[in-house]
Design a protein around this motif. Structure first.
Motif, PDB file in Angstrom:
ATOM      1  N   MET A   1       0.735  -1.168   0.132  1.00 25.37           N
ATOM      2  CA  MET A   1       0.042  -0.092   0.056  1.00 25.37           C
ATOM      3  C   MET A   1       0.860   1.401   0.049  1.00 25.37           C
ATOM      4  N   PRO A   2       0.824   2.044  -0.942  1.00 25.26           N
ATOM      5  CA  PRO A   2       1.356   3.542  -0.937  1.00 25.26           C
ATOM      6  C   PRO A   2       1.310   4.509   0.185  1.00 25.26           C
ATOM      7  N   VAL A   3       0.242   4.132   1.086  1.00 25.80           N
ATOM      8  CA  VAL A   3       0.066   4.803   2.075  1.00 25.80           C
ATOM      9  C   VAL A   3       1.117   4.683   3.218  1.00 25.80           C
ATOM     10  N   HIS A   4       1.857   3.573   3.294  1.00 23.01           N
ATOM     11  CA  HIS A   4       2.657   3.141   4.278  1.00 23.01           C
ATOM     12  C   HIS A   4       4.084   3.939   3.816  1.00 23.01           C
ATOM     13  N   VAL A   5       4.288   4.579   2.923  1.00 22.80           N
ATOM     14  CA  VAL A   5       5.548   4.903   2.504  1.00 22.80           C
ATOM     15  C   VAL A   5       6.355   5.841   3.764  1.00 22.80           C
ATOM     16  N   GLU A   6       5.354   6.678   4.136  1.00 27.45           N
ATOM     17  CA  GLU A   6       5.775   7.539   5.267  1.00 27.45           C
ATOM     18  C   GLU A   6       6.302   6.742   6.542  1.00 27.45           C
ATOM     19  N   THR A   7       5.485   5.607   6.790  1.00 28.96           N
ATOM     20  CA  THR A   7       5.811   4.690   8.048  1.00 28.96           C
ATOM     21  C   THR A   7       7.030   4.099   7.911  1.00 28.96           C
ATOM     22  N   VAL A   8       7.279   3.722   6.641  1.00 29.86           N
ATOM     23  CA  VAL A   8       8.449   2.855   6.563  1.00 29.86           C
ATOM     24  C   VAL A   8       9.547   3.499   5.991  1.00 29.86           C
ATOM     25  N   SER A   9       9.538   4.371   5.220  1.00 29.02           N
ATOM     26  CA  SER A   9      10.765   5.010   4.557  1.00 29.02           C
ATOM     27  C   SER A   9      11.323   6.063   5.562  1.00 29.02           C
ATOM     28  N   TRP A  10      10.569   6.488   6.638  1.00 27.99           N
ATOM     29  CA  TRP A  10      10.886   7.709   7.405  1.00 27.99           C
ATOM     30  C   TRP A  10      11.255   6.840   8.836  1.00 27.99           C
ATOM     31  N   ILE A  11      12.446   7.061   9.283  1.00 22.98           N
ATOM     32  CA  ILE A  11      12.703   6.501  10.679  1.00 22.98           C
ATOM     33  C   ILE A  11      11.760   6.631  11.617  1.00 22.98           C
ATOM     34  N   SER A  12      11.569   7.794  11.686  1.00 24.33           N
ATOM     35  CA  SER A  12      10.275   8.295  12.677  1.00 24.33           C
ATOM     36  C   SER A  12       8.968   7.793  12.550  1.00 24.33           C
ATOM     37  N   GLY A  13       8.612   7.138  11.487  1.00 20.64           N
ATOM     38  CA  GLY A  13       7.279   6.562  11.207  1.00 20.64           C
ATOM     39  C   GLY A  13       7.053   5.180  11.947  1.00 20.64           C
ATOM     40  N   ARG A  14       8.350   4.900  12.603  1.00 25.90           N
ATOM     41  CA  ARG A  14       8.179   3.452  13.513  1.00 25.90           C
ATOM     42  C   ARG A  14       7.077   3.832  14.568  1.00 25.90           C
ATOM     43  N   ALA A  15       6.893   5.243  14.964  1.00 21.94           N
ATOM     44  CA  ALA A  15       5.906   5.486  15.887  1.00 21.94           C
ATOM     45  C   ALA A  15       4.347   5.038  15.569  1.00 21.94           C
ATOM     46  N   ASP A  16       4.324   4.524  14.401  1.00 26.08           N
ATOM     47  CA  ASP A  16       2.936   3.729  14.140  1.00 26.08           C
ATOM     48  C   ASP A  16       2.998   2.235  13.679  1.00 26.08           C
ATOM     49  N   SER A  17       4.363   1.831  13.363  1.00 27.74           N
ATOM     50  CA  SER A  17       4.333   0.393  13.013  1.00 27.74           C
ATOM     51  C   SER A  17       4.530  -0.375  14.088  1.00 27.74           C
ATOM     52  N   ILE A  18       5.328   0.213  15.134  1.00 27.76           N
ATOM     53  CA  ILE A  18       5.698  -0.676  16.251  1.00 27.76           C
ATOM     54  C   ILE A  18       4.147  -1.016  17.183  1.00 27.76           C
ATOM     55  N   PRO A  19       3.644   0.051  17.350  1.00 34.36           N
ATOM     56  CA  PRO A  19       2.423  -0.090  17.953  1.00 34.36           C
ATOM     57  C   PRO A  19       1.414  -0.922  17.395  1.00 34.36           C
ATOM     58  N   THR A  20       1.498  -0.893  15.990  1.00 34.62           N
ATOM     59  CA  THR A  20       0.697  -1.699  15.016  1.00 34.62           C
ATOM     60  C   THR A  20       0.851  -3.145  15.510  1.00 34.62           C
ATOM     61  N   ILE A  21       2.165  -3.439  15.497  1.00 34.98           N
ATOM     62  CA  ILE A  21       2.732  -4.912  15.664  1.00 34.98           C
ATOM     63  C   ILE A  21       2.182  -5.517  17.024  1.00 34.98           C
ATOM     64  N   PHE A  22       2.066  -4.658  18.137  1.00 36.27           N
ATOM     65  CA  PHE A  22       1.371  -5.136  19.327  1.00 36.27           C
ATOM     66  C   PHE A  22       0.045  -5.058  19.493  1.00 36.27           C
TER      67      PHE A  22
END
Length: 615
Positions: free
Chosen positions: A202-223
């Motif tokens: 999904m192109p909407v994920h480019v900020e979450t993955v390409s930007w280091i600070s985007g982990r502020a959303d990927s890590i919570p989503t894992i849990f």
């Protein structure tokens, strides 16, 4: 109808052809194991365990699971998992050397100085401390720990380790989507894999993955997803260990991002719409929610004690609700396509309202007519992962004050599942037209998402290259200019990219020019000011910083020069101007010290920069 017959209807291949093909795959897999390559043996052992967890529920007919000659040996779910991993990794490999952007600088500067067990203190204190000039209300020890770990194994100044972790977080989430589609929704392997691949691309994920600070959303989503998945399997199998695991994972979800407080609602909707068990049907049914409710209440109470707010309720108002409603079309456009076109706002809102109303109406009828029937291809399933999942995922955005595509990371899980449901409905049809239409639509969507994602990743990489160029140019100028010089950096906060939002140096100064990113001599030899959007802190604090810096520079008896550096959208050399070339610059900059307000100072600085650009 058995599995072989179903395959014949779906694919048009004869049973003997399918058996031969799968036999070849099985033989290759067995040969790899016989070679005893350590990685392959370890992978095979782990996959065998995980395969059992992802098997369909007990309600699935036995012939669907065991009728095939190689059903116990052919790792089809793991082939799907492998494809999902590849789809999650390949588009983002080019980001590995991408330089730091925006918030990256301040967060890494802060956390690279902390002792290993510092994250334990962040259960009761803000993880960003005061790097933005004020005390935030965010309890996120898991995020801080991820930065500390990345900074240790590759060095805090190297972006590679951080990008590797960001990609791995995305891989885990994509696999969780695969697991939810397979284990919770009950989709077949092909449709489950399709859902996982769609989420990964999904192109909407480019900020979450390409930007280091985007982990502020990927890590919570894992849990969040892990807690949801283990809860759902517990409801189906009654395994107490999974229930305890879900509660623990939810605890860490809360301390990764406050939006996890919606979990109780997500679990209740799962029980009603997917598991077809109403909370009031039995007095024991609501007991499963009690630990989640207690943790949520305790977390909100802790926030109230520490920050005098539980959910930033002071931001809520009717105007905020209207603004939130107006943003739904922007959110939906970014979710579906990754880009935003304001002219489509009204059309998107109308389409969304009509679809949600239709799904809600038909799902309500289906729910009350077939309370005990649980099927993946159902309107209640669409309601759960469509409008309901969307509402619970975006409702926390009511108390945010900026628009960001990464805030839709969790919401996009619902869309991926819905698309997986649609794909299975078409692919499983006995009508060849619908069958091949599903295949064509699925391939088209995957290719389209891939192309848009690669374009978007390229935009972020371009901005990162410019960020690295700015750092290099400022370092060179600071180390060669006369000591005491005043550098005025004409840098942008966001990147100049079309259709998508990117960060450049927003909130980055002064951290971007301090260790571990630059040697201490950079800020010791020269003074540096910039427009307010590149400064770390609040507008009034920027005002005081610029005035004080200008006063100190002007008071020097050796009259060091003022140097203005400006960069365009390319990575070419900057435009350089100094008071030796334009003598009026010195007097214009000296007037900054007397600016009566932040707004007036901003206008004065903009005027100076515009004159330099036009000269």
């Amino acid at each position: 109808m058995g599995r072989d017959a179903t395959c014949c209807v779906s694919t048009g291949l004869s049973p003997s052809t399918i058996v031969i093909f799968e036999g070849i795959v099985h033989a290759l897999w067995a040969r790899l194991r016989e070679m005893k390559i350590p990685l392959m043996v370890s992978l095979s052992n782990h996959l065998s365990v995980l395969r059992q967890a992802l098997q369909p529920g007990s309600g699935e007919p036995q012939d669907e699971r065991n009728n095939h000659p190689f059903s116990g040996q052919l790792p089809s779910i793991w082939l799907a998992a492998l494809i999902v991993c590849i789809a999650s990794i390949l588009p983002f490999l080019s980001t590995l050397p991408a330089y730091f952007l925006g918030d990256d600088f301040g967060l890494i500067w802060l956390l690279s100085q902390k002792p290993p067990l510092h994250f334990l203190t962040l259960f009761t204190s803000p993880w960003t401390e005061t790097i933005y000039g004020y005390r935030t209300d965010e309890l996120r020890p898991t995020l801080a720990l991820s930065y500390q770990i990345d900074g240790v194994w590759a060095g805090a100044a190297s972006p590679i380790a951080y990008h590797v972790s960001s990609i791995l977080f995305h891989v885990v989430n994509s696999l969780l989507v695969l697991g939810i589609a397979r284990r919770v929704v009950g989709l077949k392997v092909l449709a489950s894999g399709f859902a996982g691949v769609i989420f990964a691309l999904m192109p909407v994920h480019v900020e979450t993955v390409s930007w280091i600070s985007g982990r502020a959303d990927s890590i919570p989503t894992i849990f969040y997803l892990s807690s949801f998945l283990t809860y759902a399997i517990w409801r189906q199998k009654g395994t107490g260990f999974l229930y305890m695991a879900s509660i623990v994972l939810f605890f860490f979800a809360l301390f990764s991002k406050q939006s996890a407080i919606t979990m109780v609602g997500t679990l209740a909707l799962y029980d009603i719409l997917v598991n077809r068990k109403l909370p009031w049907a039995s007095w024991t049914q609501p007991l499963g929610y009690v630990p989640y409710g207690v943790l949520t209440a305790g977390y909100l109470g802790l926030r109230l004690a520490l920050f005098n707010n539980a959910v930033r309720e002071e931001m809520l108002s009717m105007n905020k609700v209207r603004e939130f409603w107006d943003l739904q079309s922007a959110y939906l456009q970014m979710l579906v396509s990754g880009v935003y076109f304001p002219r489509f706002d009204t059309a998107m809102q109308i389409i969304a309202v009509v679809l949600c109303g239709l799904i809600l109406l038909v799902a309500a009828i289906e729910l009350f007519q077939r309370k005990r029937e649980r099927r993946p291809l159902s309107w209640t399933m669409l309601l759960c992962f469509g409008p309901a999942w969307w509402a619970l995922s975006v409702i926390p955005l009511l108390v945010t004050n900026y628009l960001s595509s990464r805030h839709l990371y969790l919401a996009s899980v619902g869309l991926a599942i819905v698309l997986g449901l649609a794909f299975e409905m078409l692919w499983s049809s006995r009508n060849r037209l619908w069958h091949y239409s599903g295949a064509f639509a699925g391939i088209t969507l995957v290719l389209g998402y891939t192309l848009v994602l690669l374009w978007a990743v390229g935009q972020w990489n371009g901005v990162a290259a410019l960020s690295a160029k700015i750092s290099s140019d400022v370092r060179q100028e600071a180390l060669t200019a006369p000591e005491g010089s005043l550098l005025v950096l004409d840098v942008e906060g966001p990147g100049a990219t079309p259709r998508i939002w990117t960060w450049l140096w927003g909130f980055s100064l002064p951290y971007a020019l301090m260790p571990p990113f630059e040697p201490p001599e950079v800020t010791k030899r020269v003074s540096i000011i910039s427009p307010p959007y590149a400064y770390c802190c609040q507008f009034a604090q920027w005002y005081e910083h610029v005035r004080n810096t200008t006063v100190s520079w002007s008071a020097r008896t050796d009259s060091p020069p003022v140097i203005i550096l400006d960069w365009d959208d390319s990575t070419g050399p900057p435009t350089r101007r100094s008071d030796s070339e334009q003598p009026q610059l010195r007097k214009q900059v000296q007037t900054f010290a007397g600016a009566p307000s932040p707004e007036e100072l901003h206008k004065m600085l903009d005027e100076v920069l515009r004159q330099v650009d036009g000269s």
